[in-house]
Design an enzyme around this catalytic site. Sequence first.
Site, PDB file in Angstrom:
ATOM      1  N   ARG A 211      96.181   1.009  70.543  1.00  5.79           N
ATOM      2  CA  ARG A 211      96.662   0.875  71.912  1.00  5.79           C
ATOM      3  C   ARG A 211      98.150   0.555  71.959  1.00  5.79           C
ATOM      4  NH1 ARG A 211      91.289  -1.196  74.116  1.00  5.79           N
ATOM      5  NH2 ARG A 211      91.354  -0.715  76.316  1.00  5.79           N
TER       6      ARG A 211
ATOM      7  N   ARG B 248      95.805  -4.507  83.874  1.00 10.30           N
ATOM      8  CA  ARG B 248      95.411  -3.678  82.727  1.00 10.30           C
ATOM      9  C   ARG B 248      95.979  -2.265  82.855  1.00 10.30           C
ATOM     10  NH1 ARG B 248      89.363  -4.085  82.992  1.00 10.30           N
ATOM     11  NH2 ARG B 248      89.272  -2.844  81.118  1.00 10.30           N
TER      12      ARG B 248
ATOM     13  N   LYS C 204      85.601   5.784  78.392  1.00 14.81           N
ATOM     14  CA  LYS C 204      85.645   5.864  76.926  1.00 14.81           C
ATOM     15  C   LYS C 204      84.343   5.389  76.286  1.00 14.81           C
ATOM     16  CE  LYS C 204      89.303   3.226  76.400  1.00 14.81           C
ATOM     17  NZ  LYS C 204      89.732   2.971  77.789  1.00 14.81           N
TER      18      LYS C 204
ATOM     19  N   ARG D 298      81.868  -8.443  84.233  1.00 15.08           N
ATOM     20  CA  ARG D 298      82.936  -8.618  83.245  1.00 15.08           C
ATOM     21  C   ARG D 298      84.097  -9.395  83.844  1.00 15.08           C
ATOM     22  NH1 ARG D 298      84.270  -3.376  79.588  1.00 15.08           N
ATOM     23  NH2 ARG D 298      86.330  -4.235  79.961  1.00 15.08           N
TER      24      ARG D 298
ATOM     25  N   ARG E 196      81.778  -1.455  88.271  1.00 15.31           N
ATOM     26  CA  ARG E 196      81.264  -1.917  86.986  1.00 15.31           C
ATOM     27  C   ARG E 196      81.293  -3.447  86.909  1.00 15.31           C
ATOM     28  NH1 ARG E 196      84.158  -0.019  81.474  1.00 15.31           N
ATOM     29  NH2 ARG E 196      85.608  -1.685  81.933  1.00 15.31           N
TER      30      ARG E 196
HETATM   31  P1  ADP Z   1      88.475  -0.680  78.769  1.00 19.21           P
HETATM   32  O1  ADP Z   1      87.836  -1.164  80.016  1.00 19.21           O
HETATM   33  O2  ADP Z   1      89.895  -0.291  78.944  1.00 19.21           O
HETATM   34  O3  ADP Z   1      87.667   0.341  78.028  1.00 19.21           O
HETATM   35  P2  ADP Z   1      88.004  -2.343  76.482  1.00 19.21           P
HETATM   36  O4  ADP Z   1      86.584  -2.745  76.663  1.00 19.21           O
HETATM   37  O5  ADP Z   1      88.311  -1.300  75.477  1.00 19.21           O
HETATM   38  O6  ADP Z   1      88.611  -1.981  77.881  1.00 19.21           O
HETATM   39  O7  ADP Z   1      88.858  -3.632  76.080  1.00 19.21           O
HETATM   40  C1  ADP Z   1      88.790  -4.844  76.807  1.00 19.21           C
HETATM   41  C2  ADP Z   1      89.947  -5.780  76.414  1.00 19.21           C
HETATM   42  O8  ADP Z   1      89.902  -6.045  75.000  1.00 19.21           O
HETATM   43  C3  ADP Z   1      91.347  -5.210  76.627  1.00 19.21           C
HETATM   44  O9  ADP Z   1      91.800  -5.343  77.955  1.00 19.21           O
HETATM   45  C4  ADP Z   1      92.157  -6.054  75.629  1.00 19.21           C
HETATM   46  O10 ADP Z   1      92.402  -7.366  76.106  1.00 19.21           O
HETATM   47  C5  ADP Z   1      91.222  -6.171  74.455  1.00 19.21           C
HETATM   48  N1  ADP Z   1      91.475  -5.055  73.509  1.00 19.21           N
HETATM   49  C6  ADP Z   1      90.622  -4.019  73.225  1.00 19.21           C
HETATM   50  N2  ADP Z   1      91.167  -3.180  72.321  1.00 19.21           N
HETATM   51  C7  ADP Z   1      92.398  -3.671  72.030  1.00 19.21           C
HETATM   52  C8  ADP Z   1      93.465  -3.244  71.195  1.00 19.21           C
HETATM   53  N3  ADP Z   1      93.391  -2.124  70.466  1.00 19.21           N
HETATM   54  N4  ADP Z   1      94.587  -4.009  71.139  1.00 19.21           N
HETATM   55  C9  ADP Z   1      94.687  -5.141  71.842  1.00 19.21           C
HETATM   56  N5  ADP Z   1      93.726  -5.585  72.673  1.00 19.21           N
HETATM   57  C10 ADP Z   1      92.595  -4.877  72.775  1.00 19.21           C
END
Ligand code: ADP
Length: 191
Positions: A88, A144, A13, A133, A127
């Site tokens: 989400r 997750r 994404k 991270r 990653r």
């Molecule tokens: P991904 O690796 O799935 O792209 P993100 O970088 O978007 O993960 O998000 C990292 C973390 O931030 C999520 O695992 C969550 O803890 C928090 N987070 C991000 N967006 C949301 C959301 N819309 N609602 C709740 N928590 C969120």
Amino acid sequence: MRLVLMGPPGAGKGTQAKFIADHFKIPAISTGDIFRANVSQGTPLGQEAQRYMDAGEYVPDEVTNKMVRNRIDEPDAAPGFLLDGYPRTLAQVEELDGMIKFTGHALDAVVCLTADDDVLVSRLLQRAQLEGRADDTEDVIRRRQEVYADQTAPLIDVYRDRGILVEVDGLGEVDDVTQRIFEALDQIPES
Ligand code: ADP
């Protein structure tokens, strides 16, 4: 153009969000990036979010909704935006509906990147090594994925029923995925 980008953790994404946002000249708003920036700056929001993120859980809706609302209210988002990682949960879908309706516009499309779970686990582990991270250890990745299946996958049906879902195969070269997204979005009339 008002767009949402969805997909399981590791589907790409963040990478695609930048290309889509540049193409449509709209800001890419990534809730994950905003949370991480707050964590690294040690803000109260970051302190609140960190414990959830480190465990692979979602940050509570009230916290996330308020943050997105404030970001969407910024002047650069007035002509449109791409949301990466929001909504989400079903509660976030409702909240976003309210925010957009308030501006007199509508969501134009929800792009969902699809990918196989095993491929995603190996991508995320790679990653984790590159970026360090904290939310990318194997146990946290699996958590997750569970949280995604449980809380976020149901949103796909909601947006499909509304007729604005665009599913795009997220596997393959980055450029190919970008092309697939643009081809799919070209079919969509802007509201
Ligand atoms: P991904 O690796 O799935 O792209 P993100 O970088 O978007 O993960 O998000 C990292 C973390 O931030 C999520 O695992 C969550 O803890 C928090 N987070 C991000 N967006 C949301 C959301 N819309 N609602 C709740 N928590 C969120």
